[in-house]
Motif scaffolding. Structure first.
Motif, PDB file in Angstrom:
ATOM      1  N   VAL A  22       1.321  -3.146   3.630  1.00 33.31           N
ATOM      2  CA  VAL A  22       0.969  -1.744   3.372  1.00 33.31           C
ATOM      3  C   VAL A  22      -0.200  -1.655   2.400  1.00 33.31           C
ATOM      4  O   VAL A  22      -1.172  -0.926   2.634  1.00 33.31           O
ATOM      5  CB  VAL A  22       2.186  -0.972   2.831  1.00 33.31           C
ATOM      6  CG1 VAL A  22       1.763   0.386   2.263  1.00 33.31           C
ATOM      7  CG2 VAL A  22       3.202  -0.757   3.945  1.00 33.31           C
ATOM      8  N   ASP A  23      -0.130  -2.395   1.292  1.00 30.80           N
ATOM      9  CA  ASP A  23      -1.246  -2.379   0.344  1.00 30.80           C
ATOM     10  C   ASP A  23      -2.509  -2.961   0.973  1.00 30.80           C
ATOM     11  O   ASP A  23      -3.616  -2.452   0.752  1.00 30.80           O
ATOM     12  CB  ASP A  23      -0.874  -3.160  -0.922  1.00 30.80           C
ATOM     13  CG  ASP A  23      -0.038  -2.338  -1.877  1.00 30.80           C
ATOM     14  OD1 ASP A  23       0.271  -1.174  -1.548  1.00 30.80           O
ATOM     15  OD2 ASP A  23       0.334  -2.845  -2.949  1.00 30.80           O
ATOM     16  N   ALA A  53      -1.584   7.757  -4.360  1.00 31.75           N
ATOM     17  CA  ALA A  53      -0.744   6.570  -4.183  1.00 31.75           C
ATOM     18  C   ALA A  53       0.097   6.273  -5.420  1.00 31.75           C
ATOM     19  O   ALA A  53       1.242   5.817  -5.304  1.00 31.75           O
ATOM     20  CB  ALA A  53      -1.618   5.365  -3.844  1.00 31.75           C
ATOM     21  N   PHE A  54      -0.454   6.532  -6.614  1.00 32.05           N
ATOM     22  CA  PHE A  54       0.259   6.182  -7.840  1.00 32.05           C
ATOM     23  C   PHE A  54       0.916   7.387  -8.515  1.00 32.05           C
ATOM     24  O   PHE A  54       2.111   7.356  -8.830  1.00 32.05           O
ATOM     25  CB  PHE A  54      -0.695   5.501  -8.830  1.00 32.05           C
ATOM     26  CG  PHE A  54      -1.082   4.106  -8.431  1.00 32.05           C
ATOM     27  CD1 PHE A  54      -0.272   3.028  -8.740  1.00 32.05           C
ATOM     28  CD2 PHE A  54      -2.259   3.867  -7.745  1.00 32.05           C
ATOM     29  CE1 PHE A  54      -0.618   1.740  -8.370  1.00 32.05           C
ATOM     30  CE2 PHE A  54      -2.622   2.587  -7.363  1.00 32.05           C
ATOM     31  CZ  PHE A  54      -1.795   1.518  -7.676  1.00 32.05           C
ATOM     32  N   MET A 113      -0.456   9.087   0.434  1.00 31.61           N
ATOM     33  CA  MET A 113       0.915   9.572   0.543  1.00 31.61           C
ATOM     34  C   MET A 113       1.797   8.572   1.301  1.00 31.61           C
ATOM     35  O   MET A 113       2.966   8.393   0.955  1.00 31.61           O
ATOM     36  CB  MET A 113       0.937  10.933   1.238  1.00 31.61           C
ATOM     37  CG  MET A 113       0.327  12.052   0.408  1.00 31.61           C
ATOM     38  SD  MET A 113       0.998  12.150  -1.279  1.00 31.61           S
ATOM     39  CE  MET A 113       2.753  12.371  -0.968  1.00 31.61           C
ATOM     40  N   GLY A 114       1.246   7.927   2.323  1.00 25.41           N
ATOM     41  CA  GLY A 114       2.012   6.897   3.023  1.00 25.41           C
ATOM     42  C   GLY A 114       2.358   5.750   2.105  1.00 25.41           C
ATOM     43  O   GLY A 114       3.489   5.231   2.122  1.00 25.41           O
ATOM     44  N   ASN A 115       1.400   5.342   1.287  1.00 22.01           N
ATOM     45  CA  ASN A 115       1.615   4.270   0.325  1.00 22.01           C
ATOM     46  C   ASN A 115       2.663   4.668  -0.708  1.00 22.01           C
ATOM     47  O   ASN A 115       3.567   3.888  -1.041  1.00 22.01           O
ATOM     48  CB  ASN A 115       0.282   3.932  -0.352  1.00 22.01           C
ATOM     49  CG  ASN A 115       0.360   2.698  -1.222  1.00 22.01           C
ATOM     50  OD1 ASN A 115       1.055   2.680  -2.214  1.00 22.01           O
ATOM     51  ND2 ASN A 115      -0.373   1.663  -0.852  1.00 22.01           N
ATOM     52  N   SER A 116       2.570   5.878  -1.216  1.00 21.92           N
ATOM     53  CA  SER A 116       3.509   6.366  -2.233  1.00 21.92           C
ATOM     54  C   SER A 116       4.941   6.373  -1.709  1.00 21.92           C
ATOM     55  O   SER A 116       5.868   5.891  -2.377  1.00 21.92           O
ATOM     56  CB  SER A 116       3.101   7.779  -2.673  1.00 21.92           C
ATOM     57  OG  SER A 116       4.018   8.305  -3.607  1.00 21.92           O
ATOM     58  N   LEU A 117       5.138   6.902  -0.508  1.00 20.61           N
ATOM     59  CA  LEU A 117       6.475   6.951   0.077  1.00 20.61           C
ATOM     60  C   LEU A 117       7.040   5.550   0.309  1.00 20.61           C
ATOM     61  O   LEU A 117       8.221   5.292   0.044  1.00 20.61           O
ATOM     62  CB  LEU A 117       6.440   7.720   1.402  1.00 20.61           C
ATOM     63  CG  LEU A 117       6.325   9.239   1.301  1.00 20.61           C
ATOM     64  CD1 LEU A 117       6.032   9.840   2.670  1.00 20.61           C
ATOM     65  CD2 LEU A 117       7.600   9.843   0.708  1.00 20.61           C
ATOM     66  N   PHE A 118       6.189   4.647   0.795  1.00 24.87           N
ATOM     67  CA  PHE A 118       6.693   3.300   1.057  1.00 24.87           C
ATOM     68  C   PHE A 118       7.146   2.612  -0.221  1.00 24.87           C
ATOM     69  O   PHE A 118       8.205   1.964  -0.256  1.00 24.87           O
ATOM     70  CB  PHE A 118       5.635   2.420   1.734  1.00 24.87           C
ATOM     71  CG  PHE A 118       6.068   0.986   1.792  1.00 24.87           C
ATOM     72  CD1 PHE A 118       6.985   0.576   2.748  1.00 24.87           C
ATOM     73  CD2 PHE A 118       5.642   0.065   0.844  1.00 24.87           C
ATOM     74  CE1 PHE A 118       7.455  -0.736   2.771  1.00 24.87           C
ATOM     75  CE2 PHE A 118       6.097  -1.246   0.863  1.00 24.87           C
ATOM     76  CZ  PHE A 118       7.005  -1.640   1.831  1.00 24.87           C
ATOM     77  N   LEU A 148      -3.614  -6.558  -1.580  1.00 25.45           N
ATOM     78  CA  LEU A 148      -4.878  -5.898  -1.948  1.00 25.45           C
ATOM     79  C   LEU A 148      -6.044  -6.875  -1.873  1.00 25.45           C
ATOM     80  O   LEU A 148      -7.112  -6.550  -1.341  1.00 25.45           O
ATOM     81  CB  LEU A 148      -4.769  -5.314  -3.360  1.00 25.45           C
ATOM     82  CG  LEU A 148      -3.858  -4.101  -3.542  1.00 25.45           C
ATOM     83  CD1 LEU A 148      -3.742  -3.749  -5.025  1.00 25.45           C
ATOM     84  CD2 LEU A 148      -4.388  -2.901  -2.764  1.00 25.45           C
ATOM     85  N   SER A 149      -5.845  -8.070  -2.411  1.00 25.49           N
ATOM     86  CA  SER A 149      -6.922  -9.069  -2.412  1.00 25.49           C
ATOM     87  C   SER A 149      -7.321  -9.455  -0.992  1.00 25.49           C
ATOM     88  O   SER A 149      -8.509  -9.551  -0.671  1.00 25.49           O
ATOM     89  CB  SER A 149      -6.476 -10.317  -3.180  1.00 25.49           C
ATOM     90  OG  SER A 149      -6.235 -10.013  -4.531  1.00 25.49           O
TER      91      SER A 149
END
Length: 325
Positions: A22-23, A53-54, A113-118, A148-149
């Motif tokens: 996801v990240d 996201a945060f 928002m997808g990242n936050s929920l996950f 991320l990297s």
């Protein structure tokens, strides 16, 4: 017992792998837009993504704690990420979309928002399935850094679509495994019996420490050669620190682990200018505290693990920004 252990390993493993993906997907998508659109709007797009996201995680975490059907949160997250990838594909494929500033912010919003929920879903699931095992918590939170990297270094449309496909397959597998479980591992939990004032004082202290840790971790990274190999190295170091921090705490106890970690970080701060190895060791050691703070937050806010995860995640953003001031 073997079945229960196998169930733990499967669920934590899938959640951790999805965190990596996801990240990686989110940053891969953003970097693809950076390479193909007007740079004028890129800072605003990245800021929109990071804020959503945060800083929305306390809200999405509160919602996860209240939700009756937990896996609908996962499905909503994947739907938002899929929509983001679809809009990004249209943005690149059609000139009319490519020139639209609105499209860029729509993509950043969907990804954020997808990242936050996950994250809050995965964090809470890991805590519930393992009874807040600090090693499992550390494993789950660790993989995002390396994701991320990888997304930054190897971003491409092929990688983006591959990430999305595997996320969907893993989500289906997770829900299937969870629904087929013989006994519900995540039985209903009660709110802590601590006085609410004590709970929020403890959480405020943990949030303050996480903010400081985010600042310190970023300051160890600032000024490094950010070529492809260094980006991957920093991600791997952060991941291993978060992962091994849980095992260190299990072996030495939380107090012993914190003393060892903080003394090591202090030495690295003092010696950081003498050799490039010291900032890297410092980055590794400061990341070892992440599972500890999350574990303690889950203890303090038992029954509200989503909110606990979200509050600590939101504290990362101010610390990150302070490192550049």
């Amino acid at each position: 017992m073997a079945t229960k252990v196998q169930y733990y390993l499967q669920t934590v493993g899938i959640c951790s792998l999805m965190h990596f993906l996801v990240d990686g997907l989110c940053v891969c998508c953003l970097y693809l837009l950076t390479a193909t659109t007007d740079m004028t709007y890129i800072v605003g797009v990245f800021m929109t993504y990071n804020i959503l996201a945060f800083l929305t995680q306390p809200l999405t975490g509160w919602y996860v704690d209240k939700a009756k059907r937990k896996h609908w949160v996962l499905l909503a997250s994947i739907l938002l990420l899929t929509m983001a990838v679809t809009v990004a594909s249209l943005t690149i494929s059609f000139p009319s979309f490519r020139s639209s500033v609105v499209g860029l912010y729509v993509i950043a919003t969907l990804l954020g928002m997808g990242n936050s929920l996950f994250h809050v879903w995965g964090g809470k699931q890991t805590v519930l399935k393992t009874d807040n095992d600090i090693r499992a918590v550390g494993t789950f939170v660790s993989t995002g850094a390396f994701g991320l990297s990888v997304g930054i270094v190897f971003y491409s449309w092929s990688l983006l679509y591959a990430f999305l496909l595997v996320i969907c397959l893993l989500a289906v597998t997770y829900v299937r495994i969870d629904n087929m479980a013989v006994a519900a591992v995540d039985a209903e939990t009660k709110n802590p019996s601590y006085a609410q004032v004590a709970v929020w004082i403890a959480m405020a202290a943990l949030v303050a420490f996480v903010l400081f840790r985010s600042y310190l971790g970023q300051s160890f990274s600032v000024g490094s050669d950010h070529g492809a190999l260094m980006v991957l190295a920093l991600g791997a170091i952060s991941m291993l620190g978060k992962m091994l921090g849980g095992w260190l705490s299990k072996c030495c106890g939380i107090i012993g682990a914190m003393v060892l970690i903080l003394v090591s970080v202090l030495l690295c701060m003092v010696l950081r200018s003498s050799h490039m190895a010291f900032p890297l060791v410092g980055l590794f050691m400061i990341n070892c505290t992440m599972p500890i703070t999350l574990y303690l937050a889950n203890v303090v806010m038992k029954g509200r693990e989503g909110l606990a995860f979200g509050l600590l995640a939101a504290a990362l953003m101010p610390g990150y920004l302070l490192a550049f001031v």
